[in-house]
Design an enzyme around this catalytic site. Structure first.
Site, PDB file in Angstrom:
ATOM      1  N   GLN A  26      29.433  38.657  41.072  1.00  0.00           N
ATOM      2  CA  GLN A  26      29.275  38.861  42.512  1.00  0.00           C
ATOM      3  C   GLN A  26      28.158  37.961  43.037  1.00  0.00           C
ATOM      4  OE1 GLN A  26      30.855  40.567  44.749  1.00  0.00           O
ATOM      5  NE2 GLN A  26      32.253  41.800  43.517  1.00  0.00           N
ATOM      6  N   GLU A  59      42.967  42.887  34.401  1.00  0.00           N
ATOM      7  CA  GLU A  59      42.473  41.618  34.940  1.00  0.00           C
ATOM      8  C   GLU A  59      43.291  40.466  34.360  1.00  0.00           C
ATOM      9  OE1 GLU A  59      40.112  40.157  37.026  1.00  0.00           O
ATOM     10  OE2 GLU A  59      40.771  38.277  36.114  1.00  0.00           O
ATOM     11  N   ASP A 113      40.363  45.935  43.611  1.00  0.00           N
ATOM     12  CA  ASP A 113      39.535  44.909  44.259  1.00  0.00           C
ATOM     13  C   ASP A 113      40.268  43.570  44.152  1.00  0.00           C
ATOM     14  OD1 ASP A 113      37.499  43.344  45.231  1.00  0.00           O
ATOM     15  OD2 ASP A 113      36.083  43.745  43.612  1.00  0.00           O
ATOM     16  N   CYS A 170      38.339  41.683  50.372  1.00  0.00           N
ATOM     17  CA  CYS A 170      37.596  40.573  50.973  1.00  0.00           C
ATOM     18  C   CYS A 170      38.448  39.923  52.069  1.00  0.00           C
ATOM     19  CB  CYS A 170      37.188  39.563  49.911  1.00  0.00           C
ATOM     20  SG  CYS A 170      38.573  38.941  48.963  1.00  0.00           S
TER      21      CYS A 170
HETATM   22  N1  SAH Z   1      36.127  43.738  40.599  1.00  0.00           N
HETATM   23  C1  SAH Z   1      35.554  42.523  40.103  1.00  0.00           C
HETATM   24  C2  SAH Z   1      36.334  41.234  40.462  1.00  0.00           C
HETATM   25  C3  SAH Z   1      36.999  41.195  41.806  1.00  0.00           C
HETATM   26  S1  SAH Z   1      37.559  39.585  42.244  1.00  0.00           S
HETATM   27  C4  SAH Z   1      34.111  42.399  40.520  1.00  0.00           C
HETATM   28  O1  SAH Z   1      33.685  43.050  41.474  1.00  0.00           O
HETATM   29  O2  SAH Z   1      33.368  41.659  39.901  1.00  0.00           O
HETATM   30  C5  SAH Z   1      39.297  39.725  42.000  1.00  0.00           C
HETATM   31  C6  SAH Z   1      39.732  39.589  40.549  1.00  0.00           C
HETATM   32  O3  SAH Z   1      41.153  39.682  40.510  1.00  0.00           O
HETATM   33  C7  SAH Z   1      39.369  38.263  39.885  1.00  0.00           C
HETATM   34  O4  SAH Z   1      38.675  38.532  38.704  1.00  0.00           O
HETATM   35  C8  SAH Z   1      40.746  37.622  39.590  1.00  0.00           C
HETATM   36  O5  SAH Z   1      40.754  36.879  38.397  1.00  0.00           O
HETATM   37  C9  SAH Z   1      41.642  38.828  39.482  1.00  0.00           C
HETATM   38  N2  SAH Z   1      43.082  38.631  39.733  1.00  0.00           N
HETATM   39  C10 SAH Z   1      43.673  37.770  40.586  1.00  0.00           C
HETATM   40  N3  SAH Z   1      45.006  37.935  40.593  1.00  0.00           N
HETATM   41  C11 SAH Z   1      45.276  38.944  39.718  1.00  0.00           C
HETATM   42  C12 SAH Z   1      46.473  39.581  39.298  1.00  0.00           C
HETATM   43  N4  SAH Z   1      47.654  39.213  39.780  1.00  0.00           N
HETATM   44  N5  SAH Z   1      46.374  40.591  38.418  1.00  0.00           N
HETATM   45  C13 SAH Z   1      45.162  40.965  37.917  1.00  0.00           C
HETATM   46  N6  SAH Z   1      44.003  40.394  38.271  1.00  0.00           N
HETATM   47  C14 SAH Z   1      44.048  39.386  39.161  1.00  0.00           C
END
Ligand code: SAH
Length: 450
Positions: free
Chosen positions: A281, A331, A379, A406
């Site tokens: 973050q 993830e 998220d 976001c």
């Molecule tokens: N919750 C975490 C990351 C949020 S960012 C934090 O707060 O640190 C969004 C995340 O979704 C990223 O790590 C990205 O790699 C992942 N992502 C993107 N597309 C995705 C998908 N189709 N399935 C699973 N994860 C995904």
């Protein structure tokens, strides 16, 4: 009225795009204008005309918005990356809160949702813990700075108002080294030269990791640079090799030049080891506020089984694990899951399981196998969630869904789908993670109505 390229138009800016450009509306036509703020009366020249919108350059501000700050901040960097910097911070927060409300209303069809006022920062500067600064050349002179929004033109800068002060000092050390040893700038077209970008990451105690992005393995006068960087609180120096023509900052290959392998940071009491390529973050202080809100909304207890979809390096999973029975993180990026596992060990957390794969594939499969859970936190990236994920949520029927977003437009679209499937929105809390940009982060609590 149809406009042509070159036309000069006057009018007032009424909104911002998600990139932070001003929106001018005339005769049912929408024109995007860089460097114009809500409330400004402007004269613009049309550069581009599409079916539903146009793009124009600001010619003159005829009347300044009452919400411009009284004394513009003296910057040595481009305003391109921080388009709202001259807009009063209190008004930025109001605009962002209102954006969430309007998106929920227009896209989500939800009129009476309780959207709380956005939680802003007391000091909305120097909040970024990771900056990637391009290196270029103008008339033979090295230039270190950000691109003007949407262009290839780099503005030379002494530092950035969004990064830690140590970042500013690192830039000046590297500039001096480049001048002294005549270090050539990388040229993407002919693939000659050395330095492409500088990556700077900092942690809670202002220690820094410096990543020198080069176009090949060759990095001359390395030890001289390391020696000068050592004068600062720099605990790790890497070289990243990026031979590609793409505009991506980092290539795949990292080579440690000096110091530690990772930078250590905290979110609340949880430690995270950050490799040069790990996602973390960007605004740590605001992330803590966001995660606390997530905990409050999840209303955790020892019997809970929680899915953390889009779990990244496991920050949310780890912050909630000790209050629940079990957390599953899903993830897509394998390295992120590996980091998440390392972080779980580092914090002695044993009741989390991280699964690598696309949420839209893995999550429905898991639900199919009857792995139950009563709460979900998700998220997703800007594009929101896929319909398979929404379907699997309604299949699972958890009593609580907490959505961290976001992008309030895709959030509104996804929330509408869940509302249609018997979920109700209890509350929305926007949190300002990116002051002076038009990015809007919010968290929303939904419960199952039965
Ligand atoms: N919750 C975490 C990351 C949020 S960012 C934090 O707060 O640190 C969004 C995340 O979704 C990223 O790590 C990205 O790699 C992942 N992502 C993107 N597309 C995705 C998908 N189709 N399935 C699973 N994860 C995904």
């Amino acid at each position: 009225m149809i406009y042509k390229i070159g036309d000069v138009v006057e009018g007032r800016i009424i909104d911002f795009t998600h990139e932070g450009n001003g929106v001018l509306k005339t005769d049912d036509f929408i024109i995007f204008v860089k460097e114009a703020l809500i409330g400004d009366k402007v004269k613009v020249k049309i550069d581009k005309v599409k079916k539903n919108y146009g793009v124009a350059t600001l010619v003159e501000i005829l009347e300044e918005s009452k919400d411009r700050i009284d004394e513009p901040i003296d910057l040595t960097e481009s305003r391109g990356g921080i388009p709202l910097i001259d807009y009063k911070y209190s008004e930025q927060l109001k605009w962002k809160t209102n954006k969430v409300k309007m998106d929920l209303k227009r896209i989500g069809g939800l009129k009476d949702v309780k959207v709380k006022d956005m939680i802003g920062m007391k000091t909305p500067f120097r909040y970024r813990n990771h900056t990637q600064i391009p290196v270029g050349q103008v008339k033979g002179k090295p230039i270190i700075g950000f691109y003007e929004k949407g262009s290839r033109y780099i503005i030379d800068m002494e530092g950035s108002i969004l990064q830690s002060k140590i970042g500013d000092r690192i830039i000046s050390i590297i500039r001096k080294w480049m001048k002294e040893y005549n270090i050539p700038i990388y040229n993407r077209r002919n693939r000659k030269g050395i330095l492409r970008h500088i990556g700077i990451r900092t942690n809670y105690k202002d220690e820094a990791m410096v990543i020198l992005v080069t176009g090949s393995n060759h990095l001359p006068y390395k030890s001289e640079l390391i020696q000068s960087l050592r004068e600062e609180n720099i605990i790790s120096i890497y070289q990243n090799i990026n031979k590609s023509r793409s505009s991506m900052t980092y290539g795949k290959k990292y080579k440690k030049l000096d110091g530690e392998d990772t930078l250590l940071d905290y979110i609340e009491d949880y430690k995270f080891k950050i490799s040069p390529n790990s996602f973390f973050q960007v605004n740590r202080r605001q992330a803590e506020i966001l995660y606390n809100k997530a905990k409050e909304y999840l209303d955790l207890n020892k019997e809970d089984i929680v899915y953390d979809l889009y779990s990244g390096i496991g920050t949310i999973s780890l912050c909630i694990a000790n209050q629940v029975k079990k957390v599953y993180g899903i993830e897509v990026v394998e390295e992120a899951t590996e980091d998440a596992e390392i972080n779980a060990k580092l914090n002695n957390v044993k009741n989390v399981e991280f699964i690598t794969g696309k949420a839209e594939e893995i999550f429905p499969e898991i639900i199919e196998k009857n792995r139950r859970a009563n709460k979900i936190i998700l998220d997703p990236p800007r594009k929101g969630v896929e319909k398979e994920v929404l379907e699997a949520i309604t299949e699972l029927e958890p009593d609580t869904v907490v959505y961290v977003s976001c992008n309030s437009s895709t959030m509104a679209r996804d929330v509408k789908d869940l509302v249609d499937k018997r979920y109700k929105v209890v509350e929305v809390q926007p949190v300002d993670m990116f002051p002076h940009t038009a990015h809007v982060e919010s968290i929303i609590l939904m419960t199952y109505c039965g």
